[in-house]
Design a protein around this motif. Structure first.
Motif, PDB file in Angstrom:
ATOM      1  N   ALA A 164       0.851  -1.192   0.000  1.00  0.00           N
ATOM      2  CA  ALA A 164       0.000   0.000   0.000  1.00  0.00           C
ATOM      3  C   ALA A 164       0.884   1.239   0.000  1.00  0.00           C
ATOM      4  O   ALA A 164       1.996   1.239   0.534  1.00  0.00           O
ATOM      5  CB  ALA A 164      -0.899  -0.009   1.229  1.00  0.00           C
ATOM      6  N   GLN A 193      -2.727  -1.034   6.626  1.00  0.00           N
ATOM      7  CA  GLN A 193      -3.697   0.052   6.711  1.00  0.00           C
ATOM      8  C   GLN A 193      -3.643   0.728   8.075  1.00  0.00           C
ATOM      9  O   GLN A 193      -3.742   1.956   8.178  1.00  0.00           O
ATOM     10  CB  GLN A 193      -5.100  -0.496   6.445  1.00  0.00           C
ATOM     11  CG  GLN A 193      -5.334  -0.925   5.007  1.00  0.00           C
ATOM     12  CD  GLN A 193      -6.633  -1.686   4.830  1.00  0.00           C
ATOM     13  OE1 GLN A 193      -7.112  -2.344   5.755  1.00  0.00           O
ATOM     14  NE2 GLN A 193      -7.216  -1.596   3.643  1.00  0.00           N
ATOM     15  N   PHE A 210      -9.066  -2.780   9.726  1.00  0.00           N
ATOM     16  CA  PHE A 210      -7.754  -2.534   9.130  1.00  0.00           C
ATOM     17  C   PHE A 210      -6.939  -3.820   9.069  1.00  0.00           C
ATOM     18  O   PHE A 210      -7.015  -4.637   9.991  1.00  0.00           O
ATOM     19  CB  PHE A 210      -6.931  -1.540   9.970  1.00  0.00           C
ATOM     20  CG  PHE A 210      -7.531  -0.180  10.134  1.00  0.00           C
ATOM     21  CD1 PHE A 210      -7.270   0.815   9.207  1.00  0.00           C
ATOM     22  CD2 PHE A 210      -8.336   0.117  11.223  1.00  0.00           C
ATOM     23  CE1 PHE A 210      -7.803   2.083   9.361  1.00  0.00           C
ATOM     24  CE2 PHE A 210      -8.871   1.377  11.384  1.00  0.00           C
ATOM     25  CZ  PHE A 210      -8.610   2.375  10.452  1.00  0.00           C
TER      26      PHE A 210
END
Length: 247
Positions: free
Chosen positions: A187, A216, A212
């Protein structure tokens, strides 16, 4: 402090077997069906000598093992194919580098993704992919560089440099690249806010969070100005405990 005994011979069959067992186990590549009895047969028959060899196995290779019919061989082969793509930290953890547990592997993978982020048009696997680039760059990283990784001190940094430059282990990542293993695309790293509500705070996340995954959660911490921590220490300001958290 503890007394631990290690076999210094990196080619020792027993040591190789344990390392390969760690590689396919939970928390690493998590290849369902590749238990110790299967691994023993693969080693005895010479079908697997390196970590990358798992991904070179054919259905026929697996079917040649005791107690494997066509369907069970296909199931294990399918499980191996699914394991080709894993988060980078699980691949790194699966290498069995001394001093590098899952927490350090997570921090190291995050540091690598920030230092050499994948380009938008860059594949993750293959000889022209990001994983190959990471494998190449890691040979140039010194112990002092590794100390930039959160939670990594001189002992762990030295172990990383030694393992990644030792002639017997330096080509392990290249072997995985050649075998078609690739990490999931990381990410995008959030830019830390200098005036966010967590500015100057270190936050450790443990257990499973409903909203999450770990990346995240760490991005959310950074976006709020905080610094994700790999483990609880005297520098920890907050601990977020999800389901199945540690003690």
């Amino acid at each position: 402090n503890a007394v631990r005994h290690y076999c210094p011979n990196l080619s020792c069959p027993a040591r190789v077997g344990q390392e390969l067992g760690h590689f396919v186990g939970r928390g690493s590549m998590d290849i369902e069906g590749a238990g110790w009895k299967v691994l023993e047969q693969l080693l005895e028959k010479g079908l697997v000598r390196t970590r990358g060899d798992f991904f070179r196995l054919s259905v026929a290779d697996i079917e040649s093992l005791d107690r494997f019919a066509r369907k069970s061989a296909e199931n294990l082969h399918s499980s191996i194919q699914k394991a080709r793509v894993r988060p980078l930290y699980r691949i790194l953890h699966g290498l069995g580098i001394p001093q590098v547990g899952v927490t350090t592997a997570i921090e190291l993978s995050s540091w690598l993704a920030q230092r050499w982020p994948p380009r938008d048009d860059e594949p993750m696997g293959g000889q022209d992919g990001w994983f190959k680039r990471i494998a190449t760059e890691l040979r140039t990283v010194t112990a002092s560089d590794f100390e930039q990784v959160f939670g990594v001190g001189p002992t762990v940094a030295a172990a990383l440099e030694r393992w990644l430059t030792d002639p017997l282990t330096a080509d392990v990542l290249d072997d995985l690249v050649d075998a078609g293993v690739e990490p999931e695309r990381p990410a995008a790293q959030a830019v830390a806010s200098s005036d966010g509500p967590l500015s100057g705070k270190t936050v450790v996340v443990t257990g499973t969070l409903k909203e999450f995954d770990r990346e995240q959660a760490e991005n959310a911490i950074r976006a709020a100005g905080g610094k994700p921590g790999g483990s609880v220490s005297k520098k920890t300001d907050y601990l977020v405990a999800g389901e199945s958290a540690g003690s």
